[in-house]
Write a protein that holds these residues in place. Structure first.
Motif, PDB file in Angstrom:
ATOM      1  N   THR A  31     -31.994  -1.730 -35.937  1.00  0.00           N
ATOM      2  CA  THR A  31     -31.944  -2.343 -34.543  1.00  0.00           C
ATOM      3  C   THR A  31     -33.017  -1.572 -33.703  1.00  0.00           C
ATOM      4  O   THR A  31     -33.519  -2.207 -33.001  1.00  0.00           O
ATOM      5  CB  THR A  31     -30.497  -2.065 -33.935  1.00  0.00           C
ATOM      6  N   LEU A  32     -33.350  -0.435 -33.900  1.00  0.00           N
ATOM      7  CA  LEU A  32     -34.579   0.085 -33.135  1.00  0.00           C
ATOM      8  C   LEU A  32     -35.709  -0.174 -33.511  1.00  0.00           C
ATOM      9  O   LEU A  32     -36.667  -0.516 -32.619  1.00  0.00           O
ATOM     10  CB  LEU A  32     -34.312   1.635 -33.448  1.00  0.00           C
ATOM     11  N   VAL A  33     -35.833  -0.462 -34.697  1.00  0.00           N
ATOM     12  CA  VAL A  33     -37.102  -1.306 -35.093  1.00  0.00           C
ATOM     13  C   VAL A  33     -37.224  -2.705 -34.532  1.00  0.00           C
ATOM     14  O   VAL A  33     -38.402  -2.925 -34.247  1.00  0.00           O
ATOM     15  CB  VAL A  33     -37.383  -1.360 -36.566  1.00  0.00           C
ATOM     16  N   ILE A  80     -40.753   8.163 -35.071  1.00  0.00           N
ATOM     17  CA  ILE A  80     -41.999   7.700 -35.992  1.00  0.00           C
ATOM     18  C   ILE A  80     -42.983   8.623 -35.932  1.00  0.00           C
ATOM     19  O   ILE A  80     -43.721   9.052 -36.924  1.00  0.00           O
ATOM     20  CB  ILE A  80     -42.446   6.314 -35.495  1.00  0.00           C
ATOM     21  N   SER A  81     -43.526   9.177 -34.677  1.00  0.00           N
ATOM     22  CA  SER A  81     -44.750   9.960 -34.627  1.00  0.00           C
ATOM     23  C   SER A  81     -44.574  11.380 -34.617  1.00  0.00           C
ATOM     24  O   SER A  81     -45.452  11.912 -35.079  1.00  0.00           O
ATOM     25  CB  SER A  81     -45.138   9.694 -33.091  1.00  0.00           C
ATOM     26  N   ARG A  82     -43.145  11.756 -34.496  1.00  0.00           N
ATOM     27  CA  ARG A  82     -42.982  13.155 -34.449  1.00  0.00           C
ATOM     28  C   ARG A  82     -42.196  13.780 -35.745  1.00  0.00           C
ATOM     29  O   ARG A  82     -42.330  14.937 -36.217  1.00  0.00           O
ATOM     30  CB  ARG A  82     -42.547  13.870 -32.979  1.00  0.00           C
ATOM     31  N   ILE A 138     -40.304  12.277 -41.594  1.00  0.00           N
ATOM     32  CA  ILE A 138     -39.611  12.450 -42.828  1.00  0.00           C
ATOM     33  C   ILE A 138     -38.026  12.148 -42.439  1.00  0.00           C
ATOM     34  O   ILE A 138     -37.351  11.489 -43.100  1.00  0.00           O
ATOM     35  CB  ILE A 138     -39.698  13.750 -43.268  1.00  0.00           C
ATOM     36  N   LEU A 139     -37.613  12.574 -41.211  1.00  0.00           N
ATOM     37  CA  LEU A 139     -36.295  12.222 -40.769  1.00  0.00           C
ATOM     38  C   LEU A 139     -36.169  10.733 -40.426  1.00  0.00           C
ATOM     39  O   LEU A 139     -35.138  10.087 -40.896  1.00  0.00           O
ATOM     40  CB  LEU A 139     -35.862  13.120 -39.407  1.00  0.00           C
ATOM     41  N   TRP A 140     -37.262  10.288 -39.858  1.00  0.00           N
ATOM     42  CA  TRP A 140     -37.072   8.866 -39.639  1.00  0.00           C
ATOM     43  C   TRP A 140     -37.262   8.027 -40.746  1.00  0.00           C
ATOM     44  O   TRP A 140     -36.041   7.029 -40.689  1.00  0.00           O
ATOM     45  CB  TRP A 140     -38.342   8.453 -38.996  1.00  0.00           C
ATOM     46  N   GLN A 141     -37.535   8.333 -41.914  1.00  0.00           N
ATOM     47  CA  GLN A 141     -37.512   7.517 -43.169  1.00  0.00           C
ATOM     48  C   GLN A 141     -36.064   7.878 -43.694  1.00  0.00           C
ATOM     49  O   GLN A 141     -35.231   6.882 -44.332  1.00  0.00           O
ATOM     50  CB  GLN A 141     -38.347   7.948 -44.313  1.00  0.00           C
TER      51      GLN A 141
END
Length: 414
Positions: free
Chosen positions: A38-40, A108-110, A113-116
């Motif tokens: 949803t965020l994407v 995504i920018s900071r 790894i966590l984002w993935q």
């Protein structure tokens, strides 16, 4: 045989439990992944609005301005219109839409790894929000700090409950930026504020964001005074109740010396006469009980009273604080709208612009049914984007988004 049957039944029960737990884990992973998706999607819509502002603005803005609008302004208008479009379609607040995109961009920018891991469903939305919030507070451009934070939080984010993870992540963040503690505190102290949130049953929340020392001293004062009162003979209030009452007395001056202001209360006529117990509506808050409404209508000098039809809710009469008709008209519209009339916007009407639905330059009249309250952002959207508003003879308002979505009006406040 009975013993074997017992163990057999228990074995099947264990399998069922294991299966159910596995299903819960699978579904929770799916929920996590769907939230990330949803965020994407929100980020994709807003990126398109910035890249192709004509989708949401086009040449609409120029028809309402005598000055040329720079491209940057078109992009800003387009972004605001797109955020409003998403908010209405998803039944979210505009601030939530903004925060969702900010969270995606930050992670995504900071914290890639966590984002993935979030995209895979391994991290809960609550822990992902904590990561985004803390990562956003790291020094701008400090890639080493970003990488250190990302690498350190990822394992704990996948297994800790939100409260425990937040405590751990905050500690880690403080360790990474320990050398700038003073500057960061000064910057954060500039954001101090007080917020008000209506609740149910005639109650509300007041929250203050204060420096820790001030907040601690304030709580100590509340505790001391509440403790003193609790020792008074015959006192039956609990400590939480005493703290709340002491706090209320402190900020209101215990009934004296408070700043004079007038708040409206809409009262059904039969309620005022004591023939029914239908609730009234307090301006800026919402429903209140009949007894409180009658008390406010009778002896509260800071209240102006508006009588409403007990069946239709139509306004029958209103106190006139001045002799000028425009002021009475403004008061009546303010009490009808209560908030900005854009779907889902909770900005109080008293802090909004009173706008002509059909502009005066296009023949619009200054009448009750051609006026509505718009907060400054939605007022700009009405004039500078493809969002449009209509209002019928009964005052019913409809908004249409730049993509053609017609938003049903919010329920009336009374």
């Amino acid at each position: 045989m009975e013993t074997l049957g017992f163990y057999s039944d228990q074995a099947r029960s264990d399998v069922r439990v294991d299966t159910a737990i596995a299903a819960a884990e699978y579904e929770q992973h799916a929920v996590n992944a769907h939230h990330a998706a949803t965020l994407v999607a929100i980020h994709s819509v807003l990126e398109e609005a910035r890249f192709s502002p004509e989708v949401f603005v086009g040449d609409h803005a120029s028809r309402f301005s005598r000055e040329d609008v720079e491209f940057a302004a078109y992009v800003e208008f387009s972004e605001r219109a797109a955020i409003a479009d998403l908010a209405v379609r998803l039944a979210l607040s505009e601030n939530t839409v903004r925060s969702h995109e900010h969270q995606a961009v930050t992670m995504i920018s900071r914290t890639p790894i966590l984002w993935q891991r979030f995209r895979w469903g391994d991290v809960s939305p609550a822990n992902a929000r904590t990561v985004a919030e803390l990562a956003a507070s790291l020094p701008e451009g400090d890639r080493a700090a970003f990488a250190a934070f990302d690498a350190a939080v990822v394992e704990h984010a996948t297994r800790l409950a939100p409260a425990r993870f937040r405590a751990y992540a905050r500690k880690l963040r403080e360790q990474i930026v320990a050398d700038t503690a003073v500057e960061r505190h000064q910057a954060e102290a500039s954001l101090r504020c007080v917020t008000f949130e209506p609740d149910l049953e005639g109650m509300a929340w007041i929250s203050a964001y204060l420096p820790a020392d001030v907040a601690t001293a304030a709580m100590a004062l509340l505790d001391a005074e509440a403790l003193r009162l609790s020792a008074v003979h015959g006192e039956t209030r609990t400590m939480p109740q005493l703290r709340a009452d002491v706090f209320g007395d402190m900020i209101t001056g215990a009934g004296g010396g408070s700043v004079a202001m007038r708040v409206g209360v809409l009262i059904p006529m039969l309620t005022l006469l004591g023939q029914t117990e239908s609730p009234a509506s307090l301006e800026g808050y919402g429903p209140i009980d009949a007894e409180t409404a009658r008390r406010l209508a009778g002896d509260a000098t800071s209240i102006y009273r508006i009588l409403t039809d007990p069946v239709t809710g139509a306004i029958l009469d209103i106190d006139q604080p001045t002799k000028h008709i425009p002021e009475g008209l403004r008061r009546m519209r303010q009490l009808i709208d209560q908030t900005c009339t854009f779907p889902g916007c909770g900005k109080r009407a008293m802090n909004c612009d009173l706008d002509h639905t059909i502009d005066r330059q296009f023949g619009g009249q200054t009448t009750l049914m051609n006026l509505s309250h718009l907060c400054r952002n939605h007022h700009r959207d009405k004039h500078q984007t493809k969002w449009t508003i209509t209002q019928d003879a009964a005052g019913r308002i409809e908004w249409t988004s730049p993509t053609g979505y017609v938003a049903a009006p919010d329920p009336p406040p009374f």
